[in-house]
Design a protein around this motif. Structure first.
Motif, short mmCIF file in Angstrom:
data_model
loop_
_atom_site.label_atom_id
_atom_site.label_comp_id
_atom_site.label_asym_id
_atom_site.label_seq_id
_atom_site.Cartn_x
_atom_site.Cartn_y
_atom_site.Cartn_z
N ASP A 193 -1.35 -19.17 -20.32
CA ASP A 193 -1.73 -17.86 -20.86
C ASP A 193 -0.68 -17.43 -21.88
OD1 ASP A 193 0.48 -17.05 -19.30
OD2 ASP A 193 -0.82 -16.54 -17.61
N GLU A 194 -0.89 -16.26 -22.48
CA GLU A 194 0.03 -15.78 -23.51
C GLU A 194 1.42 -15.53 -22.94
OE1 GLU A 194 0.58 -11.96 -26.52
OE2 GLU A 194 -1.44 -12.57 -25.90
N LYS A 195 1.51 -15.05 -21.71
CA LYS A 195 2.81 -14.78 -21.10
C LYS A 195 3.62 -16.06 -20.99
CE LYS A 195 5.00 -12.94 -16.92
NZ LYS A 195 4.77 -12.34 -15.57
N ARG B 230 -4.64 -18.92 -27.39
CA ARG B 230 -5.43 -20.11 -27.07
C ARG B 230 -5.49 -21.08 -28.24
NH1 ARG B 230 -7.84 -15.93 -24.43
NH2 ARG B 230 -8.18 -16.20 -22.19
N ASN B 231 -5.16 -20.60 -29.45
CA ASN B 231 -5.12 -21.49 -30.60
C ASN B 231 -3.86 -22.34 -30.62
OD1 ASN B 231 -7.57 -20.66 -31.63
ND2 ASN B 231 -6.67 -19.04 -32.88
N LEU B 232 -2.94 -22.07 -29.69
CA LEU B 232 -1.73 -22.89 -29.59
C LEU B 232 -2.07 -24.14 -28.80
CD1 LEU B 232 0.81 -20.06 -28.73
CD2 LEU B 232 0.32 -21.06 -30.96
N GLN C 196 3.90 -27.50 -26.62
CA GLN C 196 5.16 -26.79 -26.80
C GLN C 196 5.00 -25.39 -27.36
OE1 GLN C 196 3.87 -29.26 -28.51
NE2 GLN C 196 4.88 -29.65 -30.44
N SER C 197 3.78 -24.93 -27.60
CA SER C 197 3.50 -23.59 -28.12
C SER C 197 3.93 -23.42 -29.57
CB SER C 197 4.16 -22.50 -27.27
OG SER C 197 3.69 -22.56 -25.95
N TYR C 198 4.11 -24.51 -30.30
CA TYR C 198 4.35 -24.41 -31.74
C TYR C 198 3.83 -25.67 -32.40
CZ TYR C 198 8.31 -27.55 -30.96
OH TYR C 198 9.10 -28.61 -30.59
N ARG C 199 3.55 -25.56 -33.70
CA ARG C 199 3.16 -26.72 -34.49
C ARG C 199 4.03 -26.75 -35.72
NH1 ARG C 199 -2.84 -27.34 -36.13
NH2 ARG C 199 -1.96 -29.28 -36.95
#
Length: 203
Positions: free
Chosen positions: A122-124, A178-180, A184-187
Motif C-alpha cells: 500500500d502507499e504507507k 499502485r503505479n509503482l 523498490q518503489s522507484y524507477r
C-alpha cells in the motif's frame, strides 16, 4: 539487458563459477527473441534497443519461491520462468522459426538493510521504503537467463547495483502508488523524484 547490445554475454548455468563467460556467436539480425515477461520496464528496455520480440508470460507463483540469498533467489526465479514457458511451448508445439530462437527470462529483487523488499502492499509501505533510502542505500540484484529454445542450452548472468539517494523530501507525492509497479518503489527511467535525487552505481 544492456549486455545484449553487442550480443548476450553470459556464463553457462552448467558451470559452477560465474567467472567464465561466453559470447553467443549470433548476430542481432540472426535470431528470434522471446521475452518471458510481461514487465513494462523490460519491454521498454528491449524496445529502446531496437529489438523485435514476442512476449510469453511464465505465470508462476513467485511468492511461493523463497530463498534468503538474493542472488540465489533471482537465479531460481529466472530459471523457473524459463522452465514454465518451455513446458507450455512444448505442449503446444514449438513454432517453426528460421535461425536460432532465444528465450529471455530473469528476475530482480531489491535489498535494503539486509532485507529483501517485496512490492509495496500500500502507499504507507511504499513511503516507508522510500524514507529508508534516506538512511541507507538500496542494492538491486538481478538475473538474466537466456535459453536456446531449439537446443535447450542455457546461459545465465547476475548483476548488482547500489543506489545512493540524496535527501528525499518528505513531501514527495504519489499520483497513484499502485503505479509503482516495481519492488523498490522507484524507477530509474521514470522516477517519482527529481533525477538528481539519486546516484546509481552498478557492477
Amino acid at each position: 539487458f544492456t549486455s545484449l547490445r553487442d550480443g548476450p554475454q553470459c556464463f553457462s548455468s552448467k558451470e559452477a563459477s560465474p567467472d567464465h563467460f561466453w559470447l553467443l556467436n549470433t548476430s542481432m539480425e540472426g535470431f528470434k527473441l522471446i521475452l518471458g515477461s510481461g514487465s513494462a520496464s523490460r519491454k521498454e528496455i528491449l524496445g529502446e534497443m531496437g529489438l523485435e520480440f514476442e512476449v510469453l508470460k511464465a505465470d508462476i507463483d513467485e511468492r511461493a519461491i523463497r530463498h534468503e540469498d538474493p542472488a540465489t533467489l533471482v537465479s531460481i526465479l529466472g530459471n523457473k520462468k524459463a522452465d514454465a514457458i518451455l513446458e507450455r511451448m512444448n505442449s503446444h508445439g514449438v513454432p517453426e522459426y528460421e535461425g536460432e530462437v532465444f528465450l529471455l527470462t530473469g528476475d530482480q529483487v531489491v535489498v535494503h538493510n539486509g532485507k529483501i523488499l517485496e512490492k509495496p502492499l500500500d502507499e504507507k509501505e511504499a513511503r516507508t521504503f522510500i524514507e529508508g533510502y534516506n538512511r541507507a542505500p538500496a542494492r538491486t540484484v538481478g538475473s538474466i537467463v537466456i535459453t536456446n529454445v531449439k537446443t535447450g542450452e542455457r546461459f545465465e548472468s547476475l548483476d548488482t547495483a547500489e543506489v545512493y539517494f540524496h535527501e528525499i523530501p518528505g513531501e514527495v507525492q504519489f499520483e497513484n502508488w499502485r503505479n509503482l509497479h516495481c519492488r523498490q518503489s522507484y524507477r530509474y527511467s521514470k522516477p517519482i523524484m527529481p533525477m538528481n535525487s539519486f546516484v546509481l552505481l552498478g557492477h
